[in-house]
Design a protein around this motif. Sequence first.
Motif, PDB file in Angstrom:
ATOM      1  N   GLU A  88     -27.045  29.049 -61.180  1.00 24.90           N
ATOM      2  CA  GLU A  88     -27.703  30.215 -60.591  1.00 24.90           C
ATOM      3  C   GLU A  88     -29.127  29.896 -60.178  1.00 24.90           C
ATOM      4  O   GLU A  88     -29.582  30.303 -59.103  1.00 24.90           O
ATOM      5  N   LEU A  89     -29.849  29.156 -61.023  1.00 26.27           N
ATOM      6  CA  LEU A  89     -31.229  28.790 -60.688  1.00 26.27           C
ATOM      7  C   LEU A  89     -31.268  27.939 -59.423  1.00 26.27           C
ATOM      8  O   LEU A  89     -32.131  28.130 -58.558  1.00 26.27           O
ATOM      9  N   ARG A  90     -30.333  27.016 -59.306  1.00 26.16           N
ATOM     10  CA  ARG A  90     -30.280  26.186 -58.102  1.00 26.16           C
ATOM     11  C   ARG A  90     -29.951  27.024 -56.872  1.00 26.16           C
ATOM     12  O   ARG A  90     -30.531  26.831 -55.800  1.00 26.16           O
ATOM     13  N   ALA A  91     -29.010  27.959 -57.050  1.00 25.63           N
ATOM     14  CA  ALA A  91     -28.626  28.823 -55.929  1.00 25.63           C
ATOM     15  C   ALA A  91     -29.787  29.707 -55.501  1.00 25.63           C
ATOM     16  O   ALA A  91     -29.992  29.948 -54.301  1.00 25.63           O
ATOM     17  N   ARG A  92     -30.554  30.209 -56.457  1.00 26.17           N
ATOM     18  CA  ARG A  92     -31.712  31.044 -56.125  1.00 26.17           C
ATOM     19  C   ARG A  92     -32.760  30.244 -55.350  1.00 26.17           C
ATOM     20  O   ARG A  92     -33.363  30.755 -54.387  1.00 26.17           O
ATOM     21  N   ARG A  93     -33.000  29.002 -55.778  1.00 29.47           N
ATOM     22  CA  ARG A  93     -33.999  28.182 -55.090  1.00 29.47           C
ATOM     23  C   ARG A  93     -33.555  27.847 -53.666  1.00 29.47           C
ATOM     24  O   ARG A  93     -34.378  27.749 -52.756  1.00 29.47           O
ATOM     25  N   ALA A  94     -32.247  27.660 -53.490  1.00 29.65           N
ATOM     26  CA  ALA A  94     -31.735  27.252 -52.183  1.00 29.65           C
ATOM     27  C   ALA A  94     -31.428  28.433 -51.269  1.00 29.65           C
ATOM     28  O   ALA A  94     -31.073  28.226 -50.106  1.00 29.65           O
ATOM     29  N   VAL A 168     -19.477  43.414 -43.859  1.00 28.87           N
ATOM     30  CA  VAL A 168     -20.389  42.295 -43.652  1.00 28.87           C
ATOM     31  C   VAL A 168     -21.657  42.577 -44.449  1.00 28.87           C
ATOM     32  O   VAL A 168     -22.272  43.641 -44.288  1.00 28.87           O
ATOM     33  N   LEU A 169     -22.007  41.655 -45.323  1.00 27.12           N
ATOM     34  CA  LEU A 169     -23.212  41.818 -46.134  1.00 27.12           C
ATOM     35  C   LEU A 169     -24.397  41.171 -45.434  1.00 27.12           C
ATOM     36  O   LEU A 169     -24.318  40.014 -45.012  1.00 27.12           O
ATOM     37  N   PHE A 170     -25.473  41.910 -45.328  1.00 20.52           N
ATOM     38  CA  PHE A 170     -26.750  41.338 -44.909  1.00 20.52           C
ATOM     39  C   PHE A 170     -27.497  41.005 -46.201  1.00 20.52           C
ATOM     40  O   PHE A 170     -28.131  41.850 -46.804  1.00 20.52           O
ATOM     41  N   ARG A 171     -27.400  39.761 -46.627  1.00 17.74           N
ATOM     42  CA  ARG A 171     -28.014  39.351 -47.888  1.00 17.74           C
ATOM     43  C   ARG A 171     -29.458  38.962 -47.619  1.00 17.74           C
ATOM     44  O   ARG A 171     -29.764  37.837 -47.251  1.00 17.74           O
ATOM     45  N   ASP A 172     -30.356  39.906 -47.823  1.00 21.33           N
ATOM     46  CA  ASP A 172     -31.766  39.637 -47.568  1.00 21.33           C
ATOM     47  C   ASP A 172     -32.431  38.936 -48.740  1.00 21.33           C
ATOM     48  O   ASP A 172     -33.430  38.239 -48.566  1.00 21.33           O
ATOM     49  N   THR A 173     -31.906  39.117 -49.961  1.00 17.93           N
ATOM     50  CA  THR A 173     -32.362  38.363 -51.125  1.00 17.93           C
ATOM     51  C   THR A 173     -31.138  37.895 -51.903  1.00 17.93           C
ATOM     52  O   THR A 173     -30.012  38.296 -51.612  1.00 17.93           O
ATOM     53  N   TYR A 174     -31.354  37.076 -52.929  1.00 13.65           N
ATOM     54  CA  TYR A 174     -30.238  36.514 -53.676  1.00 13.65           C
ATOM     55  C   TYR A 174     -29.373  37.585 -54.329  1.00 13.65           C
ATOM     56  O   TYR A 174     -28.151  37.485 -54.339  1.00 13.65           O
ATOM     57  N   ASP A 175     -30.009  38.623 -54.872  1.00 12.04           N
ATOM     58  CA  ASP A 175     -29.247  39.641 -55.583  1.00 12.04           C
ATOM     59  C   ASP A 175     -29.392  41.026 -54.956  1.00 12.04           C
ATOM     60  O   ASP A 175     -29.403  42.043 -55.646  1.00 12.04           O
ATOM     61  N   HIS A 176     -29.521  41.056 -53.632  1.00 14.51           N
ATOM     62  CA  HIS A 176     -29.540  42.346 -52.931  1.00 14.51           C
ATOM     63  C   HIS A 176     -28.921  42.171 -51.550  1.00 14.51           C
ATOM     64  O   HIS A 176     -29.163  41.172 -50.870  1.00 14.51           O
TER      65      HIS A 176
END
Length: 217
Positions: A88-94, A168-176
């Motif tokens: 998760e930490l790697r995914a958040r950074r990327a 369709v998700l507009f993922r503007d942040t990792y968890d939103h």
Amino acid sequence: MLLDAYLAHQCAIHGIRRGQIPALLQFKNSNKALRRYDALLAGNLHDEDLMDRIRACPLLCGDGLDEALARTKHKRACDAREKAKVQELRARRAFTPHLWVIHERSIPSPIFVVAYFGIDTFKRVPIPAEVTSLPSLGAQLVVLAQVLTTNLEDRAYLCSPFGRPTQVLFRDTYDHSYVFDVAQRRFTHELHEAPPVGRAFLTLRTSTSLTPIRKER
């Protein structure tokens, strides 16, 4: 003591050689038995038949077997949680903002196509430059809704082994994410969590993580 160390200890104190293990566990196919035994030592703790055979063998069982098994299960659970945190930490950074398509099927057909090309090929869509260049999130949502609505049937992500898209998700942040409903052709709600990859869920569930889209003032 973990399970692999415990069984190695039992073999050592009783002078059991590797080649004797299949006969002790009453297996007829020695090669298959040793593969299963090695898999158990490597972490396949779900082979209940093999564990029952070990419990029935006095030379391998002993008083500490169940404790060793419990310790091993606990360690594997801790390792899995730690691995998930690292991922998760790697995914958040990327992470970079993008579109993520939710389709009608969670299992693709044919499945080998997704295995070969990767799930991002059919799920992840770059955000158009005309959206990313806009200064405000509200303006981005307005233009993105227009982009997703215009000539929707001609868009490449509709041709997918997962079937037709439902959202369709507009993922503007990792968890939103902002959720665009394909049938309604508009953004309908927000999702306040990281969506599970490849899961065709999200169809309007009654969850506290979902809130209506707020209109721009």
